[in-house]
Design an enzyme around this catalytic site. Structure first.
Site, PDB file in Angstrom:
ATOM      1  N   SER A  93       0.812  -1.224   0.000  1.00 11.18           N
ATOM      2  CA  SER A  93       0.000   0.000   0.000  1.00 11.18           C
ATOM      3  C   SER A  93       0.843   1.272   0.000  1.00 11.18           C
ATOM      4  CB  SER A  93      -0.926   0.003   1.223  1.00 11.18           C
ATOM      5  OG  SER A  93      -0.169  -0.097   2.421  1.00 11.18           O
ATOM      6  N   ASN A 137      -2.190  -2.336  13.190  1.00  8.37           N
ATOM      7  CA  ASN A 137      -3.636  -2.086  13.211  1.00  8.37           C
ATOM      8  C   ASN A 137      -3.987  -0.807  13.965  1.00  8.37           C
ATOM      9  OD1 ASN A 137      -3.657  -4.530  11.920  1.00  8.37           O
ATOM     10  ND2 ASN A 137      -4.775  -5.652  13.511  1.00  8.37           N
ATOM     11  N   THR A 146     -38.578  29.030 -10.220  1.00 10.12           N
ATOM     12  CA  THR A 146     -39.016  27.731  -9.722  1.00 10.12           C
ATOM     13  C   THR A 146     -39.380  26.922 -10.961  1.00 10.12           C
ATOM     14  OG1 THR A 146     -41.350  28.386  -9.522  1.00 10.12           O
ATOM     15  CG2 THR A 146     -39.941  28.719  -7.580  1.00 10.12           C
ATOM     16  N   HIS A 147     -39.064  25.644 -10.934  1.00  5.52           N
ATOM     17  CA  HIS A 147     -39.300  24.771 -12.094  1.00  5.52           C
ATOM     18  C   HIS A 147     -38.587  25.293 -13.352  1.00  5.52           C
ATOM     19  CE1 HIS A 147     -42.489  22.870  -9.690  1.00  5.52           C
ATOM     20  NE2 HIS A 147     -42.863  24.100  -9.387  1.00  5.52           N
ATOM     21  N   SER A 169     -13.096  25.732 -28.275  1.00  4.15           N
ATOM     22  CA  SER A 169     -13.387  24.545 -29.074  1.00  4.15           C
ATOM     23  C   SER A 169     -12.288  24.352 -30.114  1.00  4.15           C
ATOM     24  CB  SER A 169     -14.735  24.710 -29.772  1.00  4.15           C
ATOM     25  OG  SER A 169     -14.886  23.773 -30.823  1.00  4.15           O
ATOM     26  N   LYS A 216     -16.402  29.643 -29.670  1.00  2.00           N
ATOM     27  CA  LYS A 216     -16.841  29.041 -28.415  1.00  2.00           C
ATOM     28  C   LYS A 216     -15.983  29.479 -27.226  1.00  2.00           C
ATOM     29  CE  LYS A 216     -19.611  26.419 -27.834  1.00  2.00           C
ATOM     30  NZ  LYS A 216     -19.533  24.953 -27.940  1.00  2.00           N
ATOM     31  N   ASN A 256     -16.190  27.912 -23.471  1.00  2.00           N
ATOM     32  CA  ASN A 256     -16.902  26.892 -22.710  1.00  2.00           C
ATOM     33  C   ASN A 256     -16.612  26.967 -21.211  1.00  2.00           C
ATOM     34  OD1 ASN A 256     -17.865  25.799 -25.157  1.00  2.00           O
ATOM     35  ND2 ASN A 256     -15.993  24.611 -25.409  1.00  2.00           N
ATOM     36  N   GLU A 297     -18.274  22.732 -15.452  1.00  2.00           N
ATOM     37  CA  GLU A 297     -18.736  21.416 -15.887  1.00  2.00           C
ATOM     38  C   GLU A 297     -17.944  20.301 -15.204  1.00  2.00           C
ATOM     39  OE1 GLU A 297     -18.516  21.578 -20.135  1.00  2.00           O
ATOM     40  OE2 GLU A 297     -20.261  22.894 -20.308  1.00  2.00           O
ATOM     41  N   TYR A 349      -9.830  -6.133  12.747  1.00  3.04           N
ATOM     42  CA  TYR A 349      -9.210  -5.642  11.520  1.00  3.04           C
ATOM     43  C   TYR A 349      -9.255  -6.719  10.434  1.00  3.04           C
ATOM     44  CZ  TYR A 349      -5.967  -3.725   8.148  1.00  3.04           C
ATOM     45  OH  TYR A 349      -5.421  -3.248   6.988  1.00  3.04           O
ATOM     46  N   GLN A 391      -7.766  -1.794   3.978  1.00  4.45           N
ATOM     47  CA  GLN A 391      -6.751  -1.073   3.215  1.00  4.45           C
ATOM     48  C   GLN A 391      -7.397  -0.243   2.112  1.00  4.45           C
ATOM     49  OE1 GLN A 391      -2.744  -2.802   2.577  1.00  4.45           O
ATOM     50  NE2 GLN A 391      -3.271  -2.774   0.411  1.00  4.45           N
ATOM     51  N   LYS A 432      -8.236   4.147   2.102  1.00  6.90           N
ATOM     52  CA  LYS A 432      -7.404   5.332   1.890  1.00  6.90           C
ATOM     53  C   LYS A 432      -7.528   5.939   0.504  1.00  6.90           C
ATOM     54  CE  LYS A 432      -4.234   3.303   5.137  1.00  6.90           C
ATOM     55  NZ  LYS A 432      -5.065   2.066   5.141  1.00  6.90           N
TER      56      LYS A 432
END
Length: 472
Positions: free
Chosen positions: A22, A110, A155-156, A277, A283, A285, A290, A317, A322, A325
């Site tokens: 690890s 442990n 709203t909506h 783009s 463009k 963006n 995003e 344990y 493991q 992490k």
């Protein structure tokens, strides 16, 4: 050399070693492992395993190792050690010889890794709290500058009532305030120290675990050795807080993507957080936003994965742990990076005030004001609601706003409407009437900005005090 090789007569298959090791990710716990080892060396003096002189030699070597790690953490990855605990022990033995082999007396990997991870979570949580505060501060700064910038509320995804850009900013300040509260609350629950719990049954040495906990800055020692070495609640709780906060970041990103679109044209993001783009030269963006929205699923996935890992584990344990992490590190790294990027998206932002005002005036956002006006004239609200609905249909048929209808036309919907109606149909009136606490009235928004600034100042002072305390 592995820490457990005596029982075995054959070397591990190289494929198993790669699968089992690890170090490639738990190297991030090096500082915590060293700090825990220093505290453990002091505890071993109290039970006569180490002399004071031996402890001082070990502590000095560990301090030197910690400094070396802070200067070049990548050096750890050049080793073939199994994990960070093995690496630290190897380095210590290289520095002080056989004395280094005495340090692990009474300790297990442990309880060692459980302690390291809690120390790391505490340190990382402080950075995350700062990230939330910096994002809130950026939002408050923008809110202060745009208290008079009218924005259509939705709203909506339909235009509903006018708000202000400041009020919109402060809505997210409140969301991130709850995240701050959740994270602070979670931190209280991992202020318990598992060191001294051994592999599962506790250490065989009469160490004062409460003193050990205090030496490491924990509030108290854990109470049960079985639970101590197998508890990963703090991992899941931190990822849960991160997931909830990523919901808020994703909603913020979505709003800004919508506001930045050509259809809305409410805001323009700075060139520093947008890209172009490869085909379409016109463009610009909103890639930063995003990506924040996209990375939300990544954080959810880490939480879900960890909960599935733990859900059927027997005490105590198991090597499954493991898996705690990589997902945790990635989730919290992602959350912090997304907070920083969200704050950056407000640097150089341009708000098209003429366009937001125009949009706020469209969609009959003042219809509720007309209904309230009728109520004030003695008409029951439900009837007033119906009258205004009919009036909106009439205005749509004429292709105009409610306030553009003549008084004669308005009276056809209700004879109680008089000349004074036009004053209440303005955007200014719509905003000013929402004067209860939390509303969009200018005085309420100004009060909210002031209060948010005050809360942030208190946090900054509290954070500076905590940092000073931790550095002592």
């Amino acid at each position: 050399m592995a820490l457990w090789g005596g029982r075995f007569t054959q070397a591990a298959d190289t494929r198993f070693k790669h699968f089992n090791d690890s170090l490639r990710f738990d190297y991030r716990l090096a500082e915590q492992d060293i700090v825990g080892s220093i505290a453990w060396s002091k505890a071993l003096v109290s039970v006569n395993v180490l002399s004071a002189n031996e402890q001082q030699q070990l502590e000095q070597a560990l301090i030197e190792l910690k400094q070396s790690v802070l200067e070049d953490p990548e050096q750890i990855l050049r080793s073939d050690a199994e994990d960070i605990h093995s690496w630290v022990e190897q380095q210590l033995i290289a520095k002080v010889g056989d004395l280094g082999k005495k340090l692990h007396t009474g300790r297990s990997r442990n309880d060692q890794v459980a302690t390291d991870l809690k120390l790391w979570c505490r340190q990382q949580s402080e950075l995350l709290l700062q990230g939330l505060e910096q994002l809130q501060a950026q939002l408050v700064t923008v809110a202060k500058a745009h208290q008079n910038t009218v924005l259509p509320g939705y709203t909506h995804l339909q235009r509903a009532q006018p708000v202000t850009f400041a009020h919109w900013c402060l809505a997210y300040v409140e969301m991130f305030e709850r995240d701050h509260s959740r994270l602070s609350d979670a931190m209280h629950r991992f202020e318990t120290c598992p060191l001294g719990s051994g592999a599962l049954a506790g250490t065989a040495y009469a160490i004062d675990r409460e003193q050990l906990a205090q030496d490491l800055g924990f509030r108290r020692a854990t109470r049960n050795s079985l639970d101590s070495v197998s508890d990963r609640d703090h991992v899941m709780e931190l990822m849960s807080v991160a997931s909830m906060s990523m919901v808020h970041l994703s909603r913020l990103a979505e709003d800004m993507i919508f506001y930045n679109s050509g259809e809305s044209n409410f805001i323009e993001l700075a060139d520093t957080v947008t890209s172009g783009s490869s085909l379409m030269p016109q463009k610009k963006n909103p890639d930063a936003l995003e990506l924040i929205r996209g990375k939300t699923g990544r954080v959810y996935g880490a939480l879900s994965g960890m909960m599935m890992t733990v859900k059927a584990l027997p005490l105590a344990y198991n090597k499954d742990m493991q898996e705690d992490k990589e997902g945790l590190f990635d989730a919290l790294d992602t959350w912090l990076e997304c907070m920083e990027m969200a704050a950056l998206c407000f640097d150089g932002i341009k708000v098209n005030q003429a366009r937001t005002l125009e949009a706020a005036k469209q969609g009959y956002a003042n219809a509720t004001e007309l209904a309230d006006y009728l109520v004030a004239k003695g008409i029951p609200f439900r009837e007033a609601h119906h009258i205004v609905g009919v009036a909106v249909v009439g205005a749509i048929a004429q292709g105009c706003a409610l306030e553009e209808l003549s008084l004669e036309a308005l009276k056809t919907f209700s004879p109680v409407i008089e000349e004074d109606v036009y004053a209440i149909l303005t955007i200014e009136s719509c905003l000013e009437k929402r004067c209860a606490l939390g509303g969009v009235a200018p005085q309420q928004v100004a009060h909210a900005v002031e209060q948010a600034q005050h809360r942030l100042q208190l946090k900054l002072r509290s954070g500076a005090h905590l940092e000073s305390k931790n550095n002592k």
